[in-house]
Write a protein that holds these residues in place. Structure first.
Motif, mmCIF file in Angstrom:
data_model
loop_
_atom_site.group_PDB
_atom_site.id
_atom_site.type_symbol
_atom_site.label_atom_id
_atom_site.label_comp_id
_atom_site.label_asym_id
_atom_site.label_seq_id
_atom_site.Cartn_x
_atom_site.Cartn_y
_atom_site.Cartn_z
ATOM 1 N N LEU A 63 0.714 -1.195 -0.057
ATOM 2 C CA LEU A 63 -0.067 -0.044 0.166
ATOM 3 C C LEU A 63 0.913 1.233 -0.064
ATOM 4 O O LEU A 63 1.732 1.467 1.003
ATOM 5 N N VAL A 64 0.754 2.308 -1.006
ATOM 6 C CA VAL A 64 1.636 3.385 -1.029
ATOM 7 C C VAL A 64 0.747 4.692 -0.809
ATOM 8 O O VAL A 64 -0.219 4.830 -1.588
ATOM 9 N N ALA A 276 -2.037 1.887 -4.942
ATOM 10 C CA ALA A 276 -2.141 3.326 -4.651
ATOM 11 C C ALA A 276 -3.204 3.810 -3.980
ATOM 12 O O ALA A 276 -4.545 3.638 -4.178
ATOM 13 N N VAL A 277 -2.938 4.667 -3.168
ATOM 14 C CA VAL A 277 -3.842 5.209 -2.195
ATOM 15 C C VAL A 277 -4.059 6.831 -2.495
ATOM 16 O O VAL A 277 -3.260 7.604 -2.510
ATOM 17 N N GLY A 278 -4.926 6.829 -3.535
ATOM 18 C CA GLY A 278 -5.336 8.184 -4.099
ATOM 19 C C GLY A 278 -4.572 8.434 -5.396
ATOM 20 O O GLY A 278 -3.768 7.881 -5.827
ATOM 21 N N THR A 279 -5.534 9.378 -6.285
ATOM 22 C CA THR A 279 -4.916 9.628 -7.285
ATOM 23 C C THR A 279 -3.456 10.530 -7.451
ATOM 24 O O THR A 279 -2.734 10.215 -8.426
ATOM 25 N N THR A 280 -3.251 11.185 -6.263
ATOM 26 C CA THR A 280 -2.003 11.866 -6.238
ATOM 27 C C THR A 280 -0.781 10.671 -6.139
ATOM 28 O O THR A 280 0.189 10.973 -6.739
ATOM 29 N N THR A 281 -1.041 9.732 -5.496
ATOM 30 C CA THR A 281 -0.131 8.894 -5.371
ATOM 31 C C THR A 281 -0.006 7.935 -6.915
ATOM 32 O O THR A 281 1.215 7.658 -7.239
ATOM 33 N N VAL A 282 -0.950 7.844 -7.445
ATOM 34 C CA VAL A 282 -0.929 7.357 -9.083
ATOM 35 C C VAL A 282 -0.237 8.041 -9.861
ATOM 36 O O VAL A 282 0.736 7.755 -10.560
ATOM 37 N N ARG A 283 -0.437 9.804 -9.784
ATOM 38 C CA ARG A 283 0.360 10.211 -10.577
ATOM 39 C C ARG A 283 1.574 10.436 -10.203
ATOM 40 O O ARG A 283 2.797 10.446 -11.270
ATOM 41 N N THR A 284 2.063 9.999 -9.059
ATOM 42 C CA THR A 284 3.693 9.905 -8.612
ATOM 43 C C THR A 284 4.130 8.825 -9.334
ATOM 44 O O THR A 284 5.470 8.917 -9.747
ATOM 45 N N LEU A 285 3.697 7.756 -9.064
ATOM 46 C CA LEU A 285 4.121 6.476 -9.195
ATOM 47 C C LEU A 285 4.361 6.504 -10.805
ATOM 48 O O LEU A 285 5.174 5.843 -11.444
ATOM 49 N N GLU A 286 3.291 6.914 -11.484
ATOM 50 C CA GLU A 286 3.265 6.777 -12.807
ATOM 51 C C GLU A 286 4.375 7.724 -13.688
ATOM 52 O O GLU A 286 4.894 7.344 -14.479
ATOM 53 N N THR A 287 4.505 8.695 -12.972
ATOM 54 C CA THR A 287 5.263 9.691 -13.466
ATOM 55 C C THR A 287 6.999 9.182 -13.279
ATOM 56 O O THR A 287 7.584 8.937 -14.155
ATOM 57 N N TRP A 288 6.780 8.804 -12.187
ATOM 58 C CA TRP A 288 8.532 7.914 -12.038
ATOM 59 C C TRP A 288 8.584 7.112 -12.759
ATOM 60 O O TRP A 288 10.002 6.716 -13.490
ATOM 61 N N LEU A 313 -4.120 -1.783 -8.025
ATOM 62 C CA LEU A 313 -5.433 -1.352 -7.193
ATOM 63 C C LEU A 313 -5.211 -0.004 -6.743
ATOM 64 O O LEU A 313 -4.347 0.693 -6.555
ATOM 65 N N LEU A 314 -6.469 0.721 -6.897
ATOM 66 C CA LEU A 314 -6.586 2.099 -6.466
ATOM 67 C C LEU A 314 -7.579 2.321 -5.256
ATOM 68 O O LEU A 314 -8.546 1.795 -5.613
ATOM 69 N N VAL A 315 -7.236 2.735 -4.255
ATOM 70 C CA VAL A 315 -8.309 3.445 -3.387
ATOM 71 C C VAL A 315 -8.571 4.833 -3.432
ATOM 72 O O VAL A 315 -7.450 5.613 -3.612
ATOM 73 N N THR A 316 -9.735 5.305 -3.861
ATOM 74 C CA THR A 316 -9.758 6.871 -4.264
ATOM 75 C C THR A 316 -11.226 7.114 -3.625
ATOM 76 O O THR A 316 -12.117 6.291 -3.476
ATOM 77 N N ALA A 358 -15.171 6.301 -0.116
ATOM 78 C CA ALA A 358 -14.136 5.983 -0.940
ATOM 79 C C ALA A 358 -14.480 4.759 -1.743
ATOM 80 O O ALA A 358 -15.740 4.139 -1.609
ATOM 81 N N MET A 359 -13.681 4.397 -2.751
ATOM 82 C CA MET A 359 -14.024 3.187 -3.511
ATOM 83 C C MET A 359 -12.921 2.328 -3.596
ATOM 84 O O MET A 359 -11.745 3.094 -3.575
ATOM 85 N N LEU A 360 -12.873 1.157 -4.200
ATOM 86 C CA LEU A 360 -11.699 0.299 -4.402
ATOM 87 C C LEU A 360 -11.989 -0.152 -5.792
ATOM 88 O O LEU A 360 -12.729 -0.640 -5.991
ATOM 89 N N LEU A 361 -10.912 0.108 -6.589
ATOM 90 C CA LEU A 361 -10.821 -0.309 -8.011
ATOM 91 C C LEU A 361 -9.672 -1.014 -8.243
ATOM 92 O O LEU A 361 -8.435 -0.933 -7.769
ATOM 93 N N GLN A 362 -9.816 -1.946 -9.588
ATOM 94 C CA GLN A 362 -8.876 -2.825 -10.040
ATOM 95 C C GLN A 362 -8.523 -2.302 -11.378
ATOM 96 O O GLN A 362 -9.192 -2.038 -12.263
ATOM 97 N N ARG A 363 -7.166 -2.338 -11.715
ATOM 98 C CA ARG A 363 -6.832 -2.017 -13.222
ATOM 99 C C ARG A 363 -7.389 -2.903 -14.149
ATOM 100 O O ARG A 363 -7.404 -3.984 -13.831
ATOM 101 N N GLN A 364 -7.972 -2.273 -15.337
ATOM 102 C CA GLN A 364 -8.370 -3.129 -16.481
ATOM 103 C C GLN A 364 -7.211 -3.273 -17.226
ATOM 104 O O GLN A 364 -6.211 -2.452 -17.414
ATOM 105 N N PRO A 365 -7.120 -4.295 -18.314
ATOM 106 C CA PRO A 365 -6.229 -4.124 -19.196
ATOM 107 C C PRO A 365 -6.008 -3.150 -20.028
ATOM 108 O O PRO A 365 -7.100 -2.342 -20.283
ATOM 109 N N PRO A 366 -4.931 -3.043 -20.540
ATOM 110 C CA PRO A 366 -4.965 -1.829 -21.695
ATOM 111 C C PRO A 366 -5.888 -1.972 -22.636
ATOM 112 O O PRO A 366 -6.448 -2.925 -23.107
ATOM 113 N N SER A 367 -6.337 -0.693 -23.155
ATOM 114 C CA SER A 367 -7.374 -0.361 -24.145
ATOM 115 C C SER A 367 -6.850 0.536 -25.036
ATOM 116 O O SER A 367 -5.650 0.865 -25.083
#
Length: 372
Positions: A63-64, A276-288, A313-316, A358-367
């Motif tokens: 969990l990040v 990732a906990v939150g969209t800000t964490t997503v943006r950081t991880l995917e930027t890196w 997975l994403l908590v948002t 909050a909601m818990l989401l799972q990544r979909q395959p690339p589209s």
């Protein structure tokens, strides 16, 4: 899960109807007593309570969190002429960014009837502790949107900008929260693990975590790590064009600790999932993941068709209609899935936005989705 079907999106596709009474004005009585919409599978979503989250994760998952700390960045004052103004400090400049090489310069948004001239003196009135301080208006900051201004803060002593905000500022509540900030907001519009001052908005998905949930995660064998992204006011900025490709994202400062880089590598090596906990964490991880830089500024814009490299997975929380964050979660979990979940949330009377559920989401395959 099947890949998402191809379509072109405009901003209007990310709109939805939300009754005003579902916009949470105050936090839940207990952080982990918020609701959690479990939307991981293609089946019907499951209504849960947030404190159930540890049981939904696996031993070995990671969990990040975003450990940014919200600063009291909203200040009130007046010009030398007596005209009233409001200042929202967006960031404290590093010495190499300042005109005079000091640590006293900031950039921010100014709400005033007429902008002062460069060199103009502003007096920021004191908060509950009285007193105040002066600020010199230095002109426009060369940001992409042209909405930020540079100022030099001058306290009566050796106070830093963070000291002055702490003494005289107000909690920068989002524009959809209608009450003035109070002591409860000072406590609850902040995560329990906030560590690095610099944000003007909370990483709201993290507001649901309390010591009980953190202890349950540890007992479950779920590891934790942190990044820092100082959330800016641009997170609430409305899209100004119907063509998504024409939108210019705001910049936010981030840092990726070496311990987190190592934790992600170890998690992936053992077959765990990065949550990732939150969209800000997503943006950081995917930027890196894209630039390999462990610190800097990011204006990454995640829309349908984006290929995620780190987050599983994403908590948002639930986001504003037609916002860049709606586009991010749709890119992550699939547009049709996300819109279905939002319809369910509205019908089930979930609480929305910063103080909401909050909601818990799972990544979909690339589209092959794309935005126009």
């Amino acid at each position: 899960m099947q890949p998402q079907r191809t379509r072109d999106f405009t901003v209007a596709d990310f709109d939805f109807t939300l009754p005003d009474e579902l916009i949470a004005q105050h936090p839940a009585a207990e952080r982990s007593a918020s609701r959690l919409l479990d939307g991981r599978s293609d089946e019907a979503p499951v209504d849960r309570i947030f404190r159930e989250l540890p049981s939904l994760l696996n031993p070995g998952d990671l969990l990040v969190f975003n450990d940014t700390q919200v600063v009291k960045a909203r200040l009130f004052g007046e010009k030398a002429s007596g005209g009233k103004l409001e200042l929202l400090i967006e960031r404290v400049l590093l010495p190499h960014e300042a005109l005079d090489g000091s640590a006293n310069e900031v950039v921010g948004h100014i709400r005033v009837s007429k902008k002062p001239q460069p060199g103009g003196l502003l007096h920021m009135v004191g908060g509950l502790k009285g007193g105040g301080f002066d600020a010199t208006f230095l002109g426009r900051w060369p940001d992409a949107q042209g909405q930020l201004f540079r100022l030099r803060l001058q306290g009566p002593g050796t106070e830093t900008p963070y000291d002055l905000m702490a003494q005289h500022g107000h909690v920068p509540l989002p524009p959809y929260i209608t009450h003035a900030d109070d002591a409860d907001d000072e406590r609850r519009y902040q995560t329990v693990f906030a560590r690095v001052p610099g944000a003007v908005a909370a990483p709201t998905a993290s507001l649901h975590f309390d010591e009980g949930v953190l202890a349950a995660l540890k007992a479950r064998g779920v590891e934790t790590a942190s990044v820092t992204l100082h959330v800016g006011a641009g997170t609430f900025a409305p899209m100004k064009t119907e063509q998504i490709s024409e939108h210019v994202m705001h910049h936010e400062r981030y840092a990726m600790p070496p311990e987190t880089v190592q934790a992600i590598a170890a998690c992936q090596a053992r077959g765990g999932r990065v949550v990732a906990v939150g969209t800000t964490t997503v943006r950081t991880l995917e930027t890196w993941a894209r630039n390999s830089e462990t610190q800097g500024d990011t204006n990454i814009f995640i829309t349908p068709g984006f290929r995620f490299e780190v987050v599983d997975l994403l908590v948002t929380n639930f986001h504003l209609p037609k916002s860049t964050l709606m586009m991010l979660v749709s890119a992550f979990a699939g547009y049709e899935r996300v819109m279905d979940l939002y319809r369910h949330a509205v019908a089930s009377r979930y609480r929305f936005f910063s103080y909401g559920d909050a909601m818990l989401l799972q990544r979909q395959p690339p589209s092959t989705q794309r935005c126009s």
